[in-house]
Motif scaffolding. Structure first.
Motif, PDB file in Angstrom:
ATOM      1  N   ASN A  29      -4.479  -3.912  24.574  1.00  0.00           N
ATOM      2  CA  ASN A  29      -4.118  -3.839  23.154  1.00  0.00           C
ATOM      3  C   ASN A  29      -5.241  -3.294  22.273  1.00  0.00           C
ATOM      4  O   ASN A  29      -5.045  -3.118  21.072  1.00  0.00           O
ATOM      5  N   GLY A  31      -6.747  -0.243  22.427  1.00  0.00           N
ATOM      6  CA  GLY A  31      -6.557   1.163  22.091  1.00  0.00           C
ATOM      7  C   GLY A  31      -5.245   1.441  21.397  1.00  0.00           C
ATOM      8  O   GLY A  31      -4.349   0.591  21.303  1.00  0.00           O
ATOM      9  N   SER A  32      -5.109   2.665  20.913  1.00  0.00           N
ATOM     10  CA  SER A  32      -3.917   3.046  20.159  1.00  0.00           C
ATOM     11  C   SER A  32      -2.721   3.360  21.050  1.00  0.00           C
ATOM     12  O   SER A  32      -1.584   3.326  20.583  1.00  0.00           O
ATOM     13  N   LEU A  35      -0.331   0.348  21.344  1.00  0.00           N
ATOM     14  CA  LEU A  35       0.150  -0.025  20.012  1.00  0.00           C
ATOM     15  C   LEU A  35       1.182   0.973  19.504  1.00  0.00           C
ATOM     16  O   LEU A  35       2.200   0.590  18.927  1.00  0.00           O
ATOM     17  N   GLN A  36       0.935   2.242  19.732  1.00  0.00           N
ATOM     18  CA  GLN A  36       1.896   3.256  19.280  1.00  0.00           C
ATOM     19  C   GLN A  36       3.213   3.136  20.034  1.00  0.00           C
ATOM     20  O   GLN A  36       4.281   3.338  19.453  1.00  0.00           O
ATOM     21  N   HIS A  41       1.089  -0.333  13.818  1.00  0.00           N
ATOM     22  CA  HIS A  41       0.115   0.507  13.141  1.00  0.00           C
ATOM     23  C   HIS A  41      -0.797  -0.385  12.283  1.00  0.00           C
ATOM     24  O   HIS A  41      -0.486  -0.633  11.106  1.00  0.00           O
ATOM     25  N   THR A  45      -8.831  -1.872  11.716  1.00  0.00           N
ATOM     26  CA  THR A  45      -9.306  -2.271  13.035  1.00  0.00           C
ATOM     27  C   THR A  45     -10.826  -2.346  12.991  1.00  0.00           C
ATOM     28  O   THR A  45     -11.491  -1.388  12.593  1.00  0.00           O
ATOM     29  N   HIS A  93      -7.336  -6.368  14.966  1.00  0.00           N
ATOM     30  CA  HIS A  93      -6.384  -5.524  14.243  1.00  0.00           C
ATOM     31  C   HIS A  93      -5.752  -6.335  13.121  1.00  0.00           C
ATOM     32  O   HIS A  93      -5.389  -7.504  13.330  1.00  0.00           O
ATOM     33  N   GLU A  99       4.859  -7.183  13.207  1.00  0.00           N
ATOM     34  CA  GLU A  99       4.129  -6.526  14.299  1.00  0.00           C
ATOM     35  C   GLU A  99       3.566  -7.555  15.272  1.00  0.00           C
ATOM     36  O   GLU A  99       3.509  -7.310  16.485  1.00  0.00           O
ATOM     37  N   GLY A 173      -9.578   2.188  25.941  1.00  0.00           N
ATOM     38  CA  GLY A 173      -9.466   1.512  24.658  1.00  0.00           C
ATOM     39  C   GLY A 173     -10.825   1.098  24.128  1.00  0.00           C
ATOM     40  O   GLY A 173     -11.109   1.219  22.930  1.00  0.00           O
ATOM     41  N   GLU A 176     -12.477   4.293  22.921  1.00  0.00           N
ATOM     42  CA  GLU A 176     -11.841   4.766  21.690  1.00  0.00           C
ATOM     43  C   GLU A 176     -12.331   3.991  20.477  1.00  0.00           C
ATOM     44  O   GLU A 176     -12.564   4.569  19.404  1.00  0.00           O
ATOM     45  N   ARG A 177     -12.504   2.691  20.630  1.00  0.00           N
ATOM     46  CA  ARG A 177     -12.894   1.842  19.502  1.00  0.00           C
ATOM     47  C   ARG A 177     -14.402   1.779  19.297  1.00  0.00           C
ATOM     48  O   ARG A 177     -14.886   1.088  18.406  1.00  0.00           O
TER      49      ARG A 177
END
Length: 221
Positions: A29, A31-32, A35-36, A41, A45, A93, A99, A173, A176-177
């Protein structure tokens, strides 16, 4: 970036925004990609850390032969945080209640949600945030904390290699973050020791939702 012994500005007031809640992610959870897939959304974050815990890949959390283990957090007993495994790094997030319900479905039936104190890095230093966190439903559970509902693994969970698909979601992930490089390298080394190739491709990630999520989505469509 965070050490449990490094001190923090203990303010439980960092707001996720109007009608939003914090959820702490340490696995897929983060990374995007996932979630996408779920239509989530976050409005914000932030990098975060969970002291007194370590990340494990728990063989009791399995979705069959193709998914032999998923990420989980394990409480560390003792008076200090061993820097070799703790703290767990991740992100918080800011999500809406709707969500959060989507996340509940996607994590069911292997995980349940509990509130835990995590630390974020802000302009005011390290701040403590109470964030909803998903922990595994297994038979090695113990109490999360005084007065808190929920359970978490103590020290008896059996570790094993996850699928390459899932490992890439976690490692990518983290990258990415912008989690600390030492942490992502430790992730890769740990997965290598469990038998997975240490080179992970972030080009074509393959998130998937749980059976509960798929059934709910089919019902609502």
């Amino acid at each position: 970036w965070f050490s449990a012994s490094g001190g923090a500005h203990l303010a439980d007031g960092l707001s996720a925004g109007q009608d939003h809640l914090w959820t702490f992610a340490y696995g897929a959870n983060m990374g995007s990609a996932k979630l996408q897939t779920l239509g989530i959304h976050p409005t914000e974050t932030l990098k975060a850390a969970l002291p007194r815990h370590e990340l494990i890949f728990d063989r009791s959390l399995t979705d069959g032969y193709s998914e032999p283990a998923f990420a989980n957090i394990r409480y560390i007993h003792g008076p200090y945080d061993p820097s070799s495994v703790a703290p767990v790094q991740g992100v918080v997030h800011a999500v809406s209640p709707q969500e959060l319900e989507k996340l509940d479905l996607s994590e069911s039936p292997l995980y349940h949600r509990v509130q835990m104190p995590v630390f974020t890095n802000t302009d005011h230093g390290h701040e403590r945030v109470m964030a909803w966190t998903y922990v595994g439903n297994d038979d090695t559970l113990g109490p999360v904390g005084a007065g808190k509902a929920g359970h978490m693994p103590l020290g008896r969970a059996e570790e094993g290699a996850p699928s390459q698909r899932y490992a890439e979601l976690v490692v990518c992930g983290a990258k990415e973050r912008g989690l600390p490089e030492w942490y992502t390298k430790r992730l890769e080394r740990g997965l290598d020791l469990l038998g997975l190739h240490s080179h992970f491709s972030c080009q074509k990630l393959q998130p998937h939702a749980s059976t509960a999520w798929n059934e709910a989505a089919a019902t609502s469509s």
